[in-house]
Structures are given as C-alpha cells and as structure tokens.
Design a protein around this motif. Structure first.
Motif, short mmCIF file in Angstrom:
data_model
loop_
_atom_site.label_atom_id
_atom_site.label_comp_id
_atom_site.label_asym_id
_atom_site.label_seq_id
_atom_site.Cartn_x
_atom_site.Cartn_y
_atom_site.Cartn_z
N ILE A 393 0.87 -1.18 0.00
CA ILE A 393 0.00 0.00 0.00
C ILE A 393 0.90 1.22 0.00
N TYR A 394 0.99 1.92 -1.14
CA TYR A 394 1.95 3.02 -1.22
C TYR A 394 1.48 4.10 -2.21
N GLY A 395 2.00 5.32 -1.97
CA GLY A 395 1.72 6.42 -2.89
C GLY A 395 0.30 6.93 -2.86
N ASN A 396 -0.49 6.51 -1.87
CA ASN A 396 -1.87 6.96 -1.76
C ASN A 396 -1.94 8.28 -0.98
N VAL A 397 -2.99 9.07 -1.24
CA VAL A 397 -3.11 10.39 -0.62
C VAL A 397 -4.53 10.63 -0.14
N ALA A 398 -4.65 11.11 1.10
CA ALA A 398 -5.90 11.67 1.61
C ALA A 398 -5.69 13.18 1.63
N THR A 399 -6.20 13.87 0.63
CA THR A 399 -5.80 15.27 0.43
C THR A 399 -6.25 16.19 1.55
N ASP A 400 -7.45 15.99 2.10
CA ASP A 400 -7.97 16.87 3.14
C ASP A 400 -8.64 16.06 4.22
N SER A 401 -8.04 14.93 4.57
CA SER A 401 -8.61 14.06 5.60
C SER A 401 -7.49 13.19 6.17
N ASP A 402 -7.84 12.31 7.09
CA ASP A 402 -6.87 11.46 7.76
C ASP A 402 -6.70 10.14 7.02
N GLY A 403 -5.57 9.50 7.32
CA GLY A 403 -5.35 8.16 6.77
C GLY A 403 -4.93 8.18 5.32
N GLY A 404 -3.68 8.60 5.05
CA GLY A 404 -3.23 8.64 3.67
C GLY A 404 -3.25 7.28 3.01
N GLY A 405 -2.78 6.25 3.74
CA GLY A 405 -2.82 4.90 3.21
C GLY A 405 -4.11 4.18 3.55
N VAL A 406 -4.45 4.19 4.87
CA VAL A 406 -5.59 3.41 5.35
C VAL A 406 -6.34 4.18 6.42
N TYR A 407 -7.68 4.14 6.37
CA TYR A 407 -8.51 4.71 7.42
C TYR A 407 -9.35 3.57 8.00
N VAL A 408 -9.28 3.39 9.33
CA VAL A 408 -9.99 2.29 9.99
C VAL A 408 -11.05 2.86 10.93
#
Length: 499
Positions: A393-408
C-alpha cells in the motif's frame, strides 16, 4: 407411365412440396417474430435494427450485399443457386435459408463449426439476422452463433428496454471481433438481458453505447436476472450507461452468476457500480481490466459495487475509476476478495481505492496512487472486518482528511489484520490531518510481520495514528515516518513503536 417418368414426376412433386414448405416456414417465422413484437416491416424485415452508415474502426457495416442490378445478392425470396454458400433466405436453392442445401453454410439457419463447434450457426453481418437467430435459439432450447468477422451490428429498436431478445436458454455467441451497439440517435435501451434460466456466453465481442435514462433502471449494457448466468471471455463493455440518479450497473447489473475473463470494462457510467452492480449475486473477474468508469460524483459508489453477494477479483487491474465512496470497489454488504491484482489511480470522497462496510480480503496485491478527497483512506477505507495479506500500500493520498494509506473505523468484534504487508510513502498533507500511513479512528488493528515506513502527515502521527487498539506480532517495523512514527503520548499506545 415408365419407371423413369414415374421417378421424374415424384422428384418434381417433391421439389414443389419443398418450395411450398420453405415459403410456409418463412412466413411462419415472420409470424413468430411479429407475435413477439420484433417484426416491424411486413414480409422482408424482422426488426427495426439497422446499421446503415455508422461504423467503427476495423468494423464492417452491417448492410445487405447487392448485385450489379441493385438486387440483394443470393436472390432474396426468389431462390437462386446461392453461389459459394451465398444462398437466399427464401425458397431454398443451394444453401437456402430453410433447407441448407449445398452452400458453405454462412447463412441464417445453417450449421457450421467454429473452433470445433460443429453445430454453430453463422450469422450474417446484419442485425436483423442476429435477432432472428436469437428468437430461433430461444424457441429451440439454445445453441451457438458465430457472428460475421469484424461486423458492426447497430440496433435501433427498443422492446422492454432491450435492443435484443431476452436470453432464456443456454446460448453461446462467438463474436469473431464484432461489435454490437445502440444507434446514437435511437431509443434508450440496454443490449442484452439474461432472464431466469438464461445462460449467455459471449467471446471476442464488443458491447457499447447501451443506455438507460429512466430512474430506477438497471444494467446499461447487460442485465442478469436471479437464476441467470453470464460468461464473458475477451469481451469489451465500453461507454454503456444508466441514469446517474437511482440507476445502477452502468455496464452490468448482476443478480445471478457472472464470470468475466480476459475482458475490459471501461468508460461506463451509473449511480452505483458504474462497471458492475452485484445484487446478491456471484461475480468473478479474472485477468481483466476495470478502468475509467465513473459513478455519480455526488452520491455514487465505485466501479464495482457489492450489495449482499460475493465478488472475487483475481489477476486484474482496477484503475482510474471514480466514485463518491470507493473508487474501484465498494463492499456495501457481503464478501469481497481481491487477489493478485492492482488497484491504482482511483479516486473517491472516502476510500480512494476500496471502501468496505462488510468482510474484505486483499491478498498478494498492490494498492497504489489512489486518492481520497475528504472522507479518509487514500488507499483503503475499512469500516468492518478485513484481512490485508502480503499486499503493498503506497503512494496513496488523503488530500484533506486522515489516513493517507488506510482509514480504519470498525469495532473490537470486527478487527482489521495486516499480515506480511508494506504500508509506505502515503500522505495525509491537509492542515491538521494525521495518520499518513494508518489512521485508526475506532476498533482493533493487528499488525503481523508488517512495515509502516516513510509516510507523511501534517500532524502526528505520520506512521500510525491510533484512537483504538493496536496489537503486534512477529517482525513489525514502524520507522522513518513524519512528523512521528506514533503518538508521543496518549492512552492508546502502539506496541513496538518508538518516536
């Protein structure tokens, strides 16, 4: 009368009876088509489906051949000799419509092999012939068709939101590189409907421009009813659509069993499930591409939408899809499994790559370069139990929120497990955002032999931000994250994490 004369008289009488039988058979089939609602022009045309001047690259126009006198080649209803298998559709001749004769079997009703299928029927480059054959096969308990090579079949008529007769028997269509499309200026309708008991197999075929504009419509390209089956092999479903308000399954709406292999679903649109909406059905996708599909940007969900069924994606590419939640896959209920696949460059409000509200399994896969705008989870949004095994899991972006890779956001009764996985170089760069690698809002996360490295967020922790419970097993490495690996203080520590 001599024996020779008697034999000649019998032969003449037999030929007369054959001619009468052929004509009656012709008229009977037209009557069947008319009763089914498919005959729109008397005697010579069975369906208002024409292909006139619309062409596609490399496709032949589905227009009737003519001779030097401007008459249809093969003689229409006049009989004729049929030439090299170019027999008529009327009184029989050699290679005729009803009798078969001695032609090469390329006309409607004649049986010839295709890839070893001795009983396959060859269909002319004519949508009327395709429709007539489907009517026949539904009446004859199924069979196989071979479409004209690279032909473009353009449909114009609409019956019960379908451009072709509903499939109610086991029918196989060898596309032979052909394309079936709805005319650009025609009524709105889907291309195929597989009804209860229908079993449709398609190969080497393109289905495009199916369209349903009314609210509540389902399956812009193909609809599969409960107890129906669909099998696609080397098939492209492109630019099919349903209304973006309360209309699902831009390319396929599945309530039965659908298998997709070596195929492409691209540029389809619909509210939920722009590529496939799976309602309590079984969907398997292997060695295929799901790319460039767009769900309703305000309230739509994912290219693949699972509603109480099972979805398995294997050895496939899910890319550049757009949805309000779950760009590539939204698992609303049921079980979804992704194996040996790449989920890349997708976009959504939350769960840029995948969003789940029920059981999810991801194995031996890559989830990369996906984006979530403001709902959390650039790569994954996990709202229920999930197992992520041997996955990058890489290079992912959460632009205006939490959890760039994963949100649980789950519960202790429905834990999330990361095993033998790498979560690296993801970002949550927005003002005040955290959890560049993993943001745990609630629930339990177990990390086993997993690395969380090189992730970035605006506020701590850049690696694992924990508001729930984290357990670790085996070799876990949480290092080189910015601004910190884990929270420096707090009541929710991350075991084996320093700084």
């Amino acid at each position: 009368m001599s024996e020779a004369q008697d034999t000649g008289a019998d032969a003449s009488a037999d030929e007369s009876r054959r001619s009468v039988t052929a004509v009656l058979s012709r008229h009977w089939k037209l009557a069947v088509l008319a009763a089914a609602g498919f005959a729109t022009v008397a005697a010579t045309t069975t369906f208002a489906a024409v292909s006139h001047r619309e062409t596609a690259a490399g496709a032949r126009q589905a227009t009737a051949p003519v001779d030097g006198k401007g008459l249809p080649a093969g003689g229409g209803d006049s009989g004729g000799k049929g030439g090299e298998g170019k027999g008529d559709h009327g009184k029989g001749g050699k290679g005729g419509h009803d009798k078969g004769g001695k032609g090469d079997g390329k006309k409607h009703g004649q049986k010839y092999g295709h890839h070893g299928d001795a009983d396959a029927t060859h269909v002319e480059c004519d949508p009327n012939d395709l429709i007539a054959n489907l009517v026949d096969l539904n009446a004859e308990r199924g069979g196989e068709l071979v479409l004209a090579k690279d032909c473009l079949y353009t449909l114009t008529a609409n019956q019960d939101d379908n451009g072709l007769p509903e499939i109610t028997q086991p029918i196989t269509i060898h596309g032979n590189g052909a394309t079936i499309q709805r005319a650009a200026n025609g009524d709105d309708f889907r291309i195929f409907e597989v009804g209860v008991g229908g079993d449709l197999k398609l190969s080497h075929l393109t289905i495009t421009r199916g369209k349903l504009s009314s609210q509540g419509s389902e399956g812009g390209g193909i609809r599969v009813a409960a107890a129906g089956r669909l099998d696609l092999d080397h098939v492209t479903l492109d630019r099919n659509s349903t209304n973006l308000e309360n209309s699902d399954g831009g390319a396929i709406y599945n309530q039965g069993i659908t298998t997709i292999r070596h195929s492409t679903l691209s540029k389809n649109t619909g509210e939920d499930g722009a590529a496939v909406y799976n309602e309590e059905g079984k969907l398997e996708i292997t060695d295929s591409k799901i790319t460039g599909n767009i769900s309703d940007p305000n309230d739509g969900y994912a290219a693949l939408f699972n509603d109480g069924g099972t979805i398995k994606v294997k050895k496939s590419l899910l890319s550049y899809n757009y949805g309000n939640a779950g760009g590539a896959l939204y698992n609303a209920s049921g079980v979804s499994e992704v194996e040996k696949s790449a989920v890349v460059h997708n976009f959504a409000y939350g769960g840029g790559g995948i969003y789940t509200d029920d059981s999810l399994y991801v194995r031996d896969s890559t989830i990369a370069y996906n984006t979530a705008s403001s709902g959390g989870g650039g790569g994954l949004g996990l709202n229920n139990a999930a197992v992520i095994d041997n996955t990058k899991i890489y290079g992912n972006v959460a632009t205006d929120s939490d959890g760039g890779g994963v949100y649980v956001f789950t519960s202790d009764d429905n834990p999330v497990v990361f095993r033998n996985s790498k979560i690296h170089d993801n970002q949550a760069p927005g003002n005040g955002q955290s959890g560049g690698g993993i943001y745990i809002d609630n629930g339990t996360v177990n990390l086993t032999d997993t690395k969380v490295t090189g992730n970035i967020s605006d506020e701590e922790a850049g690696g694992v931000h924990n508001e729930g419970t984290v357990t670790t097993n085996g070799k876990v490495r949480i290092i080189d994250n910015v601004p910190t690996n884990c929270q420096a203080t707090g009541t929710n520590p991350v075991p084996n994490c320093f700084g």
